[in-house]
Motif scaffolding. Sequence first.
Motif, PDB file in Angstrom:
ATOM      1  N   LYS A   1     -11.538  43.304  24.167  1.00  0.00           N
ATOM      2  CA  LYS A   1     -11.299  43.192  22.733  1.00  0.00           C
ATOM      3  C   LYS A   1     -12.366  42.274  22.152  1.00  0.00           C
ATOM      4  N   GLY A   2     -13.122  42.807  21.206  1.00  0.00           N
ATOM      5  CA  GLY A   2     -14.220  42.024  20.652  1.00  0.00           C
ATOM      6  C   GLY A   2     -15.263  41.774  21.721  1.00  0.00           C
ATOM      7  N   LEU A   3     -15.492  40.520  22.017  1.00  0.00           N
ATOM      8  CA  LEU A   3     -16.424  40.154  23.088  1.00  0.00           C
ATOM      9  C   LEU A   3     -15.711  39.496  24.259  1.00  0.00           C
TER      10      LEU A   3
ATOM     11  N   TYR B   1      -8.024  21.732  22.330  1.00  0.00           N
ATOM     12  CA  TYR B   1      -8.186  20.827  23.468  1.00  0.00           C
ATOM     13  C   TYR B   1      -7.908  21.547  24.783  1.00  0.00           C
ATOM     14  N   HIS B   2      -6.793  22.248  24.855  1.00  0.00           N
ATOM     15  CA  HIS B   2      -6.449  22.964  26.093  1.00  0.00           C
ATOM     16  C   HIS B   2      -7.475  24.049  26.414  1.00  0.00           C
ATOM     17  N   PHE B   3      -7.962  24.708  25.383  1.00  0.00           N
ATOM     18  CA  PHE B   3      -8.971  25.742  25.583  1.00  0.00           C
ATOM     19  C   PHE B   3     -10.270  25.136  26.112  1.00  0.00           C
ATOM     20  N   LEU B   4     -10.753  24.077  25.463  1.00  0.00           N
ATOM     21  CA  LEU B   4     -12.016  23.461  25.882  1.00  0.00           C
ATOM     22  C   LEU B   4     -11.924  22.839  27.267  1.00  0.00           C
ATOM     23  N   VAL B   5     -10.766  22.295  27.605  1.00  0.00           N
ATOM     24  CA  VAL B   5     -10.582  21.760  28.957  1.00  0.00           C
ATOM     25  C   VAL B   5     -10.666  22.892  29.977  1.00  0.00           C
ATOM     26  N   SER B   6     -10.108  24.060  29.643  1.00  0.00           N
ATOM     27  CA  SER B   6     -10.101  25.177  30.588  1.00  0.00           C
ATOM     28  C   SER B   6     -11.488  25.755  30.857  1.00  0.00           C
TER      29      SER B   6
ATOM     30  N   MET C   1     -16.382  34.370  21.985  1.00  0.00           N
ATOM     31  CA  MET C   1     -17.407  33.427  21.606  1.00  0.00           C
ATOM     32  C   MET C   1     -17.053  32.749  20.284  1.00  0.00           C
ATOM     33  N   LYS C   2     -16.433  33.492  19.401  1.00  0.00           N
ATOM     34  CA  LYS C   2     -16.070  32.934  18.107  1.00  0.00           C
ATOM     35  C   LYS C   2     -15.086  31.782  18.280  1.00  0.00           C
ATOM     36  N   ARG C   3     -14.102  31.991  19.162  1.00  0.00           N
ATOM     37  CA  ARG C   3     -13.097  30.959  19.406  1.00  0.00           C
ATOM     38  C   ARG C   3     -13.738  29.718  20.017  1.00  0.00           C
ATOM     39  N   ILE C   4     -14.649  29.900  20.939  1.00  0.00           N
ATOM     40  CA  ILE C   4     -15.340  28.768  21.563  1.00  0.00           C
ATOM     41  C   ILE C   4     -16.075  27.966  20.499  1.00  0.00           C
ATOM     42  N   ASN C   5     -16.803  28.665  19.637  1.00  0.00           N
ATOM     43  CA  ASN C   5     -17.574  27.978  18.596  1.00  0.00           C
ATOM     44  C   ASN C   5     -16.675  27.267  17.595  1.00  0.00           C
TER      45      ASN C   5
ATOM     46  N   LYS D   1     -16.736  23.257  17.073  1.00  0.00           N
ATOM     47  CA  LYS D   1     -16.981  22.711  15.738  1.00  0.00           C
ATOM     48  C   LYS D   1     -15.868  21.741  15.348  1.00  0.00           C
ATOM     49  N   LEU D   2     -14.629  22.093  15.647  1.00  0.00           N
ATOM     50  CA  LEU D   2     -13.486  21.235  15.342  1.00  0.00           C
ATOM     51  C   LEU D   2     -13.617  19.883  16.037  1.00  0.00           C
ATOM     52  N   PHE D   3     -14.080  19.891  17.285  1.00  0.00           N
ATOM     53  CA  PHE D   3     -14.215  18.662  18.065  1.00  0.00           C
ATOM     54  C   PHE D   3     -15.589  18.012  17.907  1.00  0.00           C
TER      55      PHE D   3
END
Length: 148
Positions: free
Chosen positions: A91-93, A59-64, A1-5, A9-11
């Motif tokens: 690992k983590g969440l 970008y690649h993550f958000l597209v996926s 979830m942290k990576r998604i957020n 935020k970056l985009f």
Amino acid sequence: MKRINEYKKLFGIEQDMSLKTLKSTYRDLVKEWHPDKFQAGDSLAVEAELKSRQIIDGYHFLVSIAPETKANNLEAYNETINSPIIDWHHKGLVLEVTFLDGNTYEFFGVNKALFVKFCQSDKLSRFAKRNIFNTYTYRKIKKSEVEA
């Protein structure tokens, strides 16, 4: 979830964004932070290099995880989750599940308590179908050897 957020935020994304809008935002960010815009000895050049890598990864993550990508791959996803689970890591969440067909998916937001119940379940696939697969945000991270 942290990576998604972080990537949202970056985009500058509030909720789900269409792939078309995501692509135009990506292009604008790449133009702004492209390393070739800065002098080689400048401290901003190093920052631009790191920022451009982060933008590309985001970008690649958000597209996926985009709803349009999920809709396009729904049939393959449903086929995969019906194959037996052969390996899993938490690992983590983030729960990473590898299936017999060779595909691996990440499920975001799976807490430790649910993971423990998953591990203790007599029928992993059945438990995961009911509690994880159609509830949590997911993305495919590894394709099967047959597809590659």
